[in-house]
Motif scaffolding. Structure first.
Motif, PDB file in Angstrom:
ATOM      1  N   GLN A  17     -14.269 -11.859  -1.072  1.00 40.15           N
ATOM      2  CA  GLN A  17     -14.046 -10.429  -1.265  1.00 40.15           C
ATOM      3  C   GLN A  17     -13.844  -9.688   0.051  1.00 40.15           C
ATOM      4  O   GLN A  17     -13.234  -8.616   0.069  1.00 40.15           O
ATOM      5  CB  GLN A  17     -15.241  -9.806  -2.003  1.00 40.15           C
ATOM      6  CG  GLN A  17     -15.496 -10.386  -3.374  1.00 40.15           C
ATOM      7  CD  GLN A  17     -16.700  -9.749  -4.034  1.00 40.15           C
ATOM      8  OE1 GLN A  17     -16.835  -8.526  -4.079  1.00 40.15           O
ATOM      9  NE2 GLN A  17     -17.601 -10.565  -4.562  1.00 40.15           N
ATOM     10  N   ILE A  18     -14.352 -10.243   1.147  1.00 39.12           N
ATOM     11  CA  ILE A  18     -14.337  -9.510   2.424  1.00 39.12           C
ATOM     12  C   ILE A  18     -12.919  -9.233   2.914  1.00 39.12           C
ATOM     13  O   ILE A  18     -12.590  -8.082   3.256  1.00 39.12           O
ATOM     14  CB  ILE A  18     -15.163 -10.283   3.479  1.00 39.12           C
ATOM     15  CG1 ILE A  18     -16.641 -10.300   3.055  1.00 39.12           C
ATOM     16  CG2 ILE A  18     -15.002  -9.649   4.860  1.00 39.12           C
ATOM     17  CD1 ILE A  18     -17.540 -11.060   4.003  1.00 39.12           C
ATOM     18  N   PHE A  35      -8.515  -5.247   3.999  1.00 39.79           N
ATOM     19  CA  PHE A  35      -7.119  -4.804   3.919  1.00 39.79           C
ATOM     20  C   PHE A  35      -6.985  -3.566   3.034  1.00 39.79           C
ATOM     21  O   PHE A  35      -6.197  -2.664   3.335  1.00 39.79           O
ATOM     22  CB  PHE A  35      -6.236  -5.939   3.387  1.00 39.79           C
ATOM     23  CG  PHE A  35      -5.937  -7.003   4.404  1.00 39.79           C
ATOM     24  CD1 PHE A  35      -5.149  -6.722   5.516  1.00 39.79           C
ATOM     25  CD2 PHE A  35      -6.439  -8.292   4.259  1.00 39.79           C
ATOM     26  CE1 PHE A  35      -4.873  -7.700   6.458  1.00 39.79           C
ATOM     27  CE2 PHE A  35      -6.172  -9.262   5.194  1.00 39.79           C
ATOM     28  CZ  PHE A  35      -5.387  -8.975   6.300  1.00 39.79           C
ATOM     29  N   ALA A  36      -7.745  -3.494   1.940  1.00 37.48           N
ATOM     30  CA  ALA A  36      -7.698  -2.316   1.088  1.00 37.48           C
ATOM     31  C   ALA A  36      -8.198  -1.082   1.824  1.00 37.48           C
ATOM     32  O   ALA A  36      -7.636   0.012   1.696  1.00 37.48           O
ATOM     33  CB  ALA A  36      -8.527  -2.546  -0.173  1.00 37.48           C
ATOM     34  N   ILE A  48      -3.037  -1.626  -2.652  1.00 35.48           N
ATOM     35  CA  ILE A  48      -4.440  -1.257  -2.843  1.00 35.48           C
ATOM     36  C   ILE A  48      -4.938  -1.723  -4.207  1.00 35.48           C
ATOM     37  O   ILE A  48      -6.042  -2.277  -4.334  1.00 35.48           O
ATOM     38  CB  ILE A  48      -4.613   0.267  -2.678  1.00 35.48           C
ATOM     39  CG1 ILE A  48      -4.460   0.665  -1.212  1.00 35.48           C
ATOM     40  CG2 ILE A  48      -5.964   0.732  -3.216  1.00 35.48           C
ATOM     41  CD1 ILE A  48      -4.394   2.161  -0.996  1.00 35.48           C
ATOM     42  N   CYS A  49      -4.132  -1.500  -5.236  1.00 33.75           N
ATOM     43  CA  CYS A  49      -4.529  -1.909  -6.587  1.00 33.75           C
ATOM     44  C   CYS A  49      -4.704  -3.424  -6.686  1.00 33.75           C
ATOM     45  O   CYS A  49      -5.680  -3.907  -7.288  1.00 33.75           O
ATOM     46  CB  CYS A  49      -3.499  -1.432  -7.607  1.00 33.75           C
ATOM     47  SG  CYS A  49      -3.457   0.352  -7.862  1.00 33.75           S
ATOM     48  N   LEU A  50      -3.790  -4.183  -6.082  1.00 38.42           N
ATOM     49  CA  LEU A  50      -3.866  -5.638  -6.170  1.00 38.42           C
ATOM     50  C   LEU A  50      -5.038  -6.193  -5.368  1.00 38.42           C
ATOM     51  O   LEU A  50      -5.774  -7.074  -5.849  1.00 38.42           O
ATOM     52  CB  LEU A  50      -2.553  -6.257  -5.686  1.00 38.42           C
ATOM     53  CG  LEU A  50      -1.326  -5.987  -6.565  1.00 38.42           C
ATOM     54  CD1 LEU A  50      -0.081  -6.600  -5.932  1.00 38.42           C
ATOM     55  CD2 LEU A  50      -1.523  -6.535  -7.970  1.00 38.42           C
ATOM     56  N   VAL A 102     -18.513   3.105   3.916  1.00 34.44           N
ATOM     57  CA  VAL A 102     -18.466   2.392   2.638  1.00 34.44           C
ATOM     58  C   VAL A 102     -18.041   0.938   2.839  1.00 34.44           C
ATOM     59  O   VAL A 102     -18.623   0.019   2.250  1.00 34.44           O
ATOM     60  CB  VAL A 102     -17.525   3.116   1.662  1.00 34.44           C
ATOM     61  CG1 VAL A 102     -17.290   2.287   0.404  1.00 34.44           C
ATOM     62  CG2 VAL A 102     -18.100   4.471   1.283  1.00 34.44           C
ATOM     63  N   SER A 103     -17.033   0.712   3.670  1.00 32.79           N
ATOM     64  CA  SER A 103     -16.588  -0.667   3.907  1.00 32.79           C
ATOM     65  C   SER A 103     -17.658  -1.487   4.611  1.00 32.79           C
ATOM     66  O   SER A 103     -17.866  -2.668   4.282  1.00 32.79           O
ATOM     67  CB  SER A 103     -15.296  -0.663   4.727  1.00 32.79           C
ATOM     68  OG  SER A 103     -15.507  -0.025   5.975  1.00 32.79           O
TER      69      SER A 103
END
Length: 535
Positions: A149-150, A155-156, A197-199, A268-269
């Motif tokens: 997930q990192i 990238f998002a 972002i969605c992907l 948040v990140s």
């Protein structure tokens, strides 16, 4: 005289022998008692030695689950805020309104969860695979889905930062006026960034859902080691952590977003990435402490030995059938495994409950606001509904002690929810928002009672090698039914027509009640009665 002397001598020797026998018996008694006490001490020492790592491992899993839930809710709340900022009406170039962006983002993530989670969770315990990349234990599987997930989140976050900074510059400076060509290029760049972002966020959500399936459907069961009470307490504890994080996560996110968007992006990140690193360390530590989590290699090897003893012709035909099925569509085998589960209707009923919109989500909150309620009142009611769900986890444990039957507890929970949603349905027909609230808030108690009960039914009946497949298909079904209210909300977007969506939601709950009654509770009740008559 000599005879009397001999008789007295014989009596004295007999007394001496009896005394020696008594002394020997007393000494043997003392030795036996001391050995028993020593064995009891050793047994108690071994019990404490066994229970200590078991308790510590349970604590570590709970801490890991807390980091997972709290960071996930902070991230999800933050994405709503960032997408709302991207869809502001004052932007010269925009993809649409904030509602459209958030709906598109939610639909994308749920579709990805529906399609990909079953394909990933089938490898929860796949140490016997012939492929070297796919052959890994529980620990390796968890490490890959946690640490995977990192990069997606990094990238998002960078894409969010770029879009937010460009929008702020655009709103302050305006468009340069170089023509329609620059504007179209800018529009395509925004679209590409939003799709990325969605992907990326969707794939991170897929990995997060796979982690939840692995913990709730496999790790907790293996750690319980056929202890029903321990399994029940673990399920209640994990759901309580989930509800506490639902309450606390958005509040923490609001504090982080009180500053600028750049500050919130960094905080948040970092919270999410640090939580993932800590989760990986805690999961590895838990794996090393519990032997039952490490027994997959022996179990897989024993099953493979049994399979090798089969007839060659049947084995080759089975391999051909499996290869043909996997080549056509890999999910067919997973669905077949799910359909043949003993507690199939409990899982299908749970999926139908995900179609319920009479909860304090975005759709019902918007409807209540259009009926005249202020956002402050709606926010307080949402908090009350979360606390009602927390109360439901405690009532589940009490019902289990009283009924001692998971199926009866599940039926009580879902009937309680349906009864109170009937009150809310009366409020919908009367267009009275207070009746809706009075029914929705306490109905959460029944919802969480049934959610824990259905999960425990699957945990107790699904074989170990099929836990990942069954859990993945269940998560996919939940995500599929969760998209139905979104589609209906798009079709009946007018407030005057929204009652149709609520009626559909109410009917889905009624269907779930019938499934639990006739598919879960009554068949088990009839089988118990038949066994009692035979006896």
């Amino acid at each position: 005289m000599e005879f009397n002397k001999l008789q007295s001598h014989h009596e004295n020797s007999q007394r001496d022998s009896n005394d020696r026998f008594k002394n020997d018996a007393i000494e043997l008694n003392h030795r036996a008692l001391s050995s028993v006490s020593q064995s009891d001490e050793q047994h108690s020492d071994t019990d404490t030695h066994i229970n200590h790592p078991r308790t510590l491992a349970r604590v570590l899993v709970c801490i890991s689950h807390f980091f997972s839930e709290i960071s996930e809710w902070i991230w999800q709340f933050s994405t709503v805020v960032w997408l709302t900022s991207l869809g502001r009406d004052d932007q010269s170039i925009s993809l649409g309104s904030s509602l459209f962006l958030n709906s598109s983002y939610s639909a994308t993530t749920r579709i990805m969860v529906f399609l990909l989670v079953p394909r990933i969770t089938k490898y929860v315990n796949n140490s016997s695979s012939k492929s070297t990349w796919l052959a890994f234990s529980r620990k390796k599987f968890m490490s890959r889905i946690i640490l995977g997930q990192i990069p997606c989140l990094l990238f998002a976050t960078l894409l969010f930062g770029r879009e937010l900074s460009n929008d702020s510059l655009q709103s302050s400076n305006g468009i340069d006026g170089n023509g329609d060509r620059d504007e179209s290029n800018r529009q395509s760049t925004i679209l590409l960034g939003f799709v990325s972002i969605c992907l990326l966020s969707g794939f991170a959500q897929v990995l997060q859902s796979s982690y939840e399936v692995s913990i709730e459907r496999d790790w907790i069961v293996a750690m319980s080691e056929n202890d029903g009470q321990l399994l029940e307490s673990n399920n209640v504890l994990l759901n309580q952590i989930h509800l506490i994080c639902i309450i606390c996560g958005p509040s923490i996110a609001v504090l982080l977003h009180s500053h600028s968007d750049g500050w919130s992006l960094v905080c948040v990140s970092l919270i999410k990435i640090i939580s993932l690193i800590l989760m990986n360390a805690l999961i590895k530590r838990t794996y090393s402490m519990i032997p039952s989590l490490q027994n997959e290699n022996e179990q897989q090897s024993s099953t493979s030995v049994d399979e090798n003893c089969l007839d060659d012709n049947s084995a080759s035909s089975n391999m051909n059938n499996a290869s043909s099925i996997s080549s056509t569509w890999g999910c067919v085998e997973d669905i077949r495994v799910y359909i043949f589960q003993k507690e199939l209707w409990a899982g299908v009923a749970l999926a139908f409950l995900y179609c319920n919109v009479m909860t304090f989500g975005g759709l019902l909150m918007a409807y209540l606001n259009s009926c005249g309620l202020t956002w402050e009142v709606i926010g307080l009611c949402q908090g009350a509904s979360n606390f009602a769900g927390l109360l439901g986890t405690c009532i589940f444990a009490l019902l289990q002690r009283f009924l001692n039957d998971v199926r009866a507890t599940a039926l009580c929970g879902i009937c309680w929810q349906f009864m109170l949603l009937s009150v809310s349905m009366f409020g919908v027909l009367m267009k009275n928002p207070w009746f809706i609230i009075v029914g929705v808030i306490p109905s959460r108690i029944g919802l969480w009672i049934y959610a824990i009960a259905s999960t425990q039914l699957f945990q107790q009946t699904v074989p170990e090698k099929e836990r990942g497949k069954v859990g993945g298909v269940q998560t996919s079904l939940n995500s599929l039914f969760q998209t139905i209210p979104l589609i209906l909300g798009m079709i009946y977007s007018d407030v005057d027509d929204y009652w149709k969506v609520l009626v559909t939601s109410y009917l889905s709950n009624g269907t779930a009640v019938l499934m639990v009654l006739f598919g879960v509770y009554l068949p088990c009740r009839k089988s118990n009665l038949s066994y009692s008559t035979v006896d």
